[in-house]
Design an enzyme around this catalytic site. Structure first.
Site, PDB file in Angstrom:
ATOM      1  N   ARG A  60       0.780  -1.248  -0.335  1.00  0.00           N
ATOM      2  CA  ARG A  60      -0.094  -0.247  -0.175  1.00  0.00           C
ATOM      3  C   ARG A  60       1.307   1.086   0.270  1.00  0.00           C
ATOM      4  O   ARG A  60       0.524   2.335  -0.503  1.00  0.00           O
ATOM      5  CB  ARG A  60      -1.067  -0.096   1.408  1.00  0.00           C
ATOM      6  CG  ARG A  60      -1.721   1.559   1.724  1.00  0.00           C
ATOM      7  CD  ARG A  60      -2.986   1.361   1.944  1.00  0.00           C
ATOM      8  NE  ARG A  60      -2.686   1.210   3.519  1.00  0.00           N
ATOM      9  CZ  ARG A  60      -2.400   0.755   4.787  1.00  0.00           C
ATOM     10  NH1 ARG A  60      -1.517   2.115   4.755  1.00  0.00           N
ATOM     11  NH2 ARG A  60      -2.056   0.349   5.717  1.00  0.00           N
ATOM     12  N   TYR A 113     -12.506  18.560 -16.328  1.00  0.00           N
ATOM     13  CA  TYR A 113     -13.018  17.343 -16.197  1.00  0.00           C
ATOM     14  C   TYR A 113     -14.148  17.453 -14.953  1.00  0.00           C
ATOM     15  O   TYR A 113     -14.123  17.703 -14.494  1.00  0.00           O
ATOM     16  CB  TYR A 113     -11.323  16.076 -15.491  1.00  0.00           C
ATOM     17  CG  TYR A 113     -12.465  14.609 -15.971  1.00  0.00           C
ATOM     18  CD1 TYR A 113     -11.927  14.308 -17.417  1.00  0.00           C
ATOM     19  CD2 TYR A 113     -12.138  13.951 -14.921  1.00  0.00           C
ATOM     20  CE1 TYR A 113     -12.779  13.203 -17.030  1.00  0.00           C
ATOM     21  CE2 TYR A 113     -12.930  12.425 -14.987  1.00  0.00           C
ATOM     22  CZ  TYR A 113     -13.285  12.282 -16.045  1.00  0.00           C
ATOM     23  OH  TYR A 113     -13.364  11.022 -15.733  1.00  0.00           O
ATOM     24  N   ASP A 185      -3.375  19.371 -14.788  1.00  0.00           N
ATOM     25  CA  ASP A 185      -3.564  18.065 -15.447  1.00  0.00           C
ATOM     26  C   ASP A 185      -3.551  18.702 -17.041  1.00  0.00           C
ATOM     27  O   ASP A 185      -3.961  18.453 -17.758  1.00  0.00           O
ATOM     28  CB  ASP A 185      -4.995  17.207 -15.546  1.00  0.00           C
ATOM     29  CG  ASP A 185      -5.263  16.754 -15.332  1.00  0.00           C
ATOM     30  OD1 ASP A 185      -5.111  15.634 -16.001  1.00  0.00           O
ATOM     31  OD2 ASP A 185      -6.723  16.469 -15.209  1.00  0.00           O
ATOM     32  N   LYS A 210      -5.267   6.916 -19.826  1.00  0.00           N
ATOM     33  CA  LYS A 210      -6.140   7.563 -20.477  1.00  0.00           C
ATOM     34  C   LYS A 210      -4.597   7.283 -21.560  1.00  0.00           C
ATOM     35  O   LYS A 210      -3.924   6.282 -22.032  1.00  0.00           O
ATOM     36  CB  LYS A 210      -5.784   8.812 -20.829  1.00  0.00           C
ATOM     37  CG  LYS A 210      -7.365   9.045 -19.799  1.00  0.00           C
ATOM     38  CD  LYS A 210      -8.166   8.552 -19.742  1.00  0.00           C
ATOM     39  CE  LYS A 210      -9.271   8.876 -19.257  1.00  0.00           C
ATOM     40  NZ  LYS A 210      -9.505  10.339 -18.532  1.00  0.00           N
TER      41      LYS A 210
HETATM   42  C1  LIG Z   1     -10.409  10.501 -17.224  1.00  0.00           C
HETATM   43  C2  LIG Z   1     -10.254  11.908 -16.997  1.00  0.00           C
HETATM   44  C3  LIG Z   1      -9.050  11.565 -15.575  1.00  0.00           C
HETATM   45  C4  LIG Z   1      -9.421  10.945 -14.643  1.00  0.00           C
HETATM   46  O1  LIG Z   1      -8.950   9.732 -14.531  1.00  0.00           O
HETATM   47  P1  LIG Z   1      -9.073   8.358 -14.512  1.00  0.00           P
HETATM   48  O2  LIG Z   1      -8.205   7.376 -14.282  1.00  0.00           O
HETATM   49  O3  LIG Z   1     -10.586   8.124 -14.625  1.00  0.00           O
HETATM   50  O4  LIG Z   1      -9.876   8.937 -12.697  1.00  0.00           O
HETATM   51  C5  LIG Z   1      -9.146  13.239 -14.542  1.00  0.00           C
HETATM   52  N1  LIG Z   1      -8.733  14.419 -15.844  1.00  0.00           N
HETATM   53  C6  LIG Z   1      -8.926  13.856 -17.012  1.00  0.00           C
HETATM   54  C7  LIG Z   1      -8.205  15.450 -18.640  1.00  0.00           C
HETATM   55  C8  LIG Z   1      -9.042  12.919 -17.599  1.00  0.00           C
HETATM   56  O5  LIG Z   1      -9.421  12.842 -19.211  1.00  0.00           O
END
Ligand SMILES: *Cc1c(COP(=O)(O)O)cnc(C)c1O
Length: 394
Positions: A60, A113, A185, A210
């Site tokens: 963890r 997001y 982000d 992604k």
């Molecule tokens: C998908 C996404 C997230 C969240 O990510 P998860 O892995 O689904 O929790 C955050 N920011 C952006 C820009 C995203 O496309």
């Protein structure tokens, strides 16, 4: 890896985090599923526990496969350190809850997001944290909001799904004038197309689910930045328990080896598709930062090395036309995901902004006739042909 030269992204994508000798001379990072790590020497065990010598105690907290993933994304973002999470949302929420204290104020944009937007609207206010969401395209208004005092500036660029671009360097400078930390982000751009830390941000975070993973088969997240901040976020994460699974870390590591290749291919595909869509009579508007007509094209040119594989477009005829068009696409998963080797499409109502209702989406300027298109690595002419036959049918 030799720290004295300056390896490029394609080299780091392959080698960073994987340059140490592995168990039994394996050339690939072993997937260490062990929850715990045993020590015969109690003194050694205690030193590992206190962080005085390298090693792992409990997965963890830290795990060797997860650590390799952290090192790879850390090097790609040109950061000092990184820590990994079970998902992108875990990276975002753990980072915000580490940095913010009741009474604090965070400034961000309206186009974040969907899940992040929920944290801003639903969770942070419950902890007496003031959230100010600014018009994403009004850099002056964001600067003014920052100058009124805040602890965190939270940005995303390009945004999801309307591909707006914010001026990271300019806004980071404004935030630093009031001693605020800047969090970006970077999921859409990836470090291949944009390096927020180089532009002045303090922390950069990812949904590794992604583009980093790139194969739509593992959830994960990461935050990268200076060691003192990453240690604080790591401490929150290890207690909060949002640990990345070793198997997911392995899949993400494997995917990341081709990151530079995939992004280059998707950059080239997206601009051709954006131009094709612009020329099609059934398309109302195309949202892509690489187009000259994009309102923040100049900012994008300054801060990005490539414009990315994400685009959006609105079709004439409203949501009805979207419902007619989408099922006809042959080479696209209709799914709530992006950034994979396969092309993926969907309307915001069922993908990025499924957490919001129609009026909330309207308030964010997200039209219901919008289609988000994540360009895969297929042959671009096949993708354009596919789009053409589907659009012609509207
Ligand atoms: C998908 C996404 C997230 C969240 O990510 P998860 O892995 O689904 O929790 C955050 N920011 C952006 C820009 C995203 O496309």
């Amino acid at each position: 890896m030799n720290e004295h030269n300056d390896p490029k992204d394609a080299t780091l994508a392959v080698w960073a985090g994987e340059d140490k000798p592995h168990w039994e001379n394996a050339t690939q990072v072993p997937v260490v599923h062990s929850v715990s790590f045993g020590y015969a020497d109690l003194e050694h065990w205690a030193k590992v526990g206190r962080g005085e010598v390298d090693g792992h105690i409990y997965s963890r907290n830290t795990n060797p496969t997860v650590r390799a993933f952290e090192e790879k994304i850390c090097r790609l973002e040109r950061a000092q350190d990184a820590t990994a999470f079970a998902s992108g949302m875990a990276a975002i929420s753990n980072t915000l809850f580490t940095l913010l204290t009741p009474g604090d104020r965070i400034v961000s944009i309206k186009d974040s997001y969907g899940g992040t937007h929920k944290i801003f609207q639903e969770f942070l206010p419950r902890f007496n944290i003031t959230v100010t969401l600014c018009d994403t395209t009004d850099q002056g208004a964001i600067e003014t909001a920052i100058s009124e005092g805040c602890q965190v500036l939270y940005l995303e660029s390009p945004t999801n799904p309307t591909m707006k671009v914010v001026d990271i360097a300019r806004l980071a400078a404004a935030a630093h004038r009031v001693d605020a930390l800047v969090v970006v982000d970077n999921t859409f751009a990836t470090p291949v197309n944009q390096k927020p830390l180089v532009l002045g941000a303090d922390l950069v975070l990812h949904s590794a689910t992604k583009y980093l993973g790139g194969h739509a088969d593992a959830l994960g997240g990461a935050v990268c930045g200076p060691q003192d901040l990453i240690r604080r976020i790591f401490h929150f994460r290890e207690i909060n328990g949002a640990a990345l699974d070793p198997m997911a870390a392995y899949l993400l590591l494997r995917g990341m080896k081709t990151l530079a290749l995939r992004i280059e291919c998707q950059n080239q595909g997206a601009i051709q598709i954006a131009r094709f869509l612009q020329s099609h009579a059934a398309v109302e508007h195309v949202f892509y930062p690489g187009l000259d007509s994009h309102p923040q094209h100049d900012i994008a040119r300054r801060q990005m090395q490539g414009f990315g594989g994400m685009l959006a477009f609105s079709v004439k005829g409203g949501y009805g036309a979207v419902m007619q068009f989408l099922p006809r696409l042959q080479y696209a998963h209709r799914a709530a995901n992006l950034g994979a080797v396969e092309t993926i499409v969907g309307p915001p109502a069922t993908t990025s902004h499924v957490e919001l209702n129609a009026s909330e989406r309207a308030a964010m300027g997200i039209p219901e006739n919008l289609v988000r298109y994540s360009v895969g690595i297929e042959d671009v002419n096949d993708l354009i042909e596919d789009l053409k036959q589907a659009l012609d049918s509207i």
